[in-house]
Write a protein that holds these residues in place. Sequence first.
Motif, PDB file in Angstrom:
ATOM      1  N   GLU A   1      -9.071 -35.495 -58.128  1.00  0.00           N
ATOM      2  CA  GLU A   1      -8.754 -34.969 -56.808  1.00  0.00           C
ATOM      3  C   GLU A   1      -8.695 -33.449 -56.837  1.00  0.00           C
TER       4      GLU A   1
ATOM      5  N   PHE B   1     -14.252 -29.337 -54.365  1.00  0.00           N
ATOM      6  CA  PHE B   1     -15.525 -29.555 -55.060  1.00  0.00           C
ATOM      7  C   PHE B   1     -16.283 -28.235 -55.185  1.00  0.00           C
TER       8      PHE B   1
ATOM      9  N   ARG C   1     -14.731 -30.703 -59.962  1.00  0.00           N
ATOM     10  CA  ARG C   1     -13.560 -30.779 -59.091  1.00  0.00           C
ATOM     11  C   ARG C   1     -12.486 -29.893 -59.713  1.00  0.00           C
TER      12      ARG C   1
ATOM     13  N   THR D   1      -8.953 -29.613 -60.291  1.00  0.00           N
ATOM     14  CA  THR D   1      -7.789 -30.481 -60.260  1.00  0.00           C
ATOM     15  C   THR D   1      -6.539 -29.711 -60.680  1.00  0.00           C
TER      16      THR D   1
END
Length: 428
Positions: free
Chosen positions: A197, A200, A266, A268
């Motif tokens: 999560e 991007f 990503r 995170t």
Amino acid sequence: MKRRALIMVEGHARTGLLFVQSAQRLGLHPITLSTEPDRYDYLAAESIETIRVDTDNLDALIRECSRLRATYYIAGITAAEEEVYATVGKLCRYFDLPGPNPVSIQRCCDKFTQRQLLAQAGVPIPAYRLAANATEVASSATDIGFPVIVKPAVGTGSSGVRLCRDADEVAEHTTVLFGVMHNSQSSPKILLEKFAEGPFYSADIMGNEVIAIAAGDFGFSPHFVFRECIHPAPLTQEEHKRIADISLSCLRALGLGWGPTNIEFRWTNRGPVVIEVNPRLAGGTDPQLVQLAYGVDLITEHIKVVTGGEWGLHKRHSHTAGVRYLIPDRDGTLDWIDGGSRAAAISGVSEVKFYVDPTAPIVRKGDHRDRIGHVIAASPNHARTEAILQRAVNLINWSITPFPTLGASRNNLPPLISTHQRVVPGNR
């Protein structure tokens, strides 16, 4: 003197014409070898020399290129499609031409092998498992922990990629994937990953140089269809450096570093995590965005690399370029789509393109094929580019009539209401 030719193994729906045009500007004669040339409309429209040949058959390609050498001087061989890029590397080695390492390309295109090599090199990646049947998929998902990404171990364009938040969703998608893959693969495998999560980003690389880093956003969950992409990504200098450093680590781990590479991340809570390494130029509109943002023509420079010429990646300016894709929220028949000319007239908009015509069936597949058009814009700064894109997409509208309900009598079916769809940024 023989005419210098650039051989393209297969074309590309979005970037194929750009390759052809770049080759022509460089004084090269483009020739496309394809199993199904009719897949690429621009070949006939631009009268591009095209030869039908089985591009999965290396010997057939060698014979065809050998035959072409009687007429042309083959300056280079390349492709825009990842599926045939390893074959291109083998062809280049056979004809002693510059090209990618086919072994490295093959390892990179196998997503499981790619992750093994990245993990061994200490590159940050999500937890992952490989599964050969539904039982292994279910247990792997439990081991990793929800939510998970479930996808084919081989593939491109986000095809078959889905976010699954529980065991039921995993089981449902597993059934779909094995049903599709059993028809095309002898021993299909499914890759599961912990969902990373965070925002991007993607890095565009040529050789060992990180040229650009973009920010991206996706449309409707649980699939990953790009809704927007912006160059350059709004990163601090330190954040940019972290992504660039990890990108170069990926190249070393996978034996890449020749020609183009695109790496997806990503960001995170533990920093940048590598989602995927693609041993090719990014598809879609990315090359256009890089050129608008920095003045660097990735496709032209790639062709120079392929043909052994001098290539340069010097940035000529610094703008913000973005694309907003048009994504329908339902299946059905496209009644009409309009507003393109009004959107294109806005200052800063460089291109408005629709991929479908009225009366076309819209059947969403959860991948890049769901997009029905795009708007590209550029300006001196991020906020202005976003505002231009927003204004442009607000002018574009379309109507989709849902397909008749299965089992309903066509004779007694009541008229279906045509639903009006306007693109709303951020709609998921």
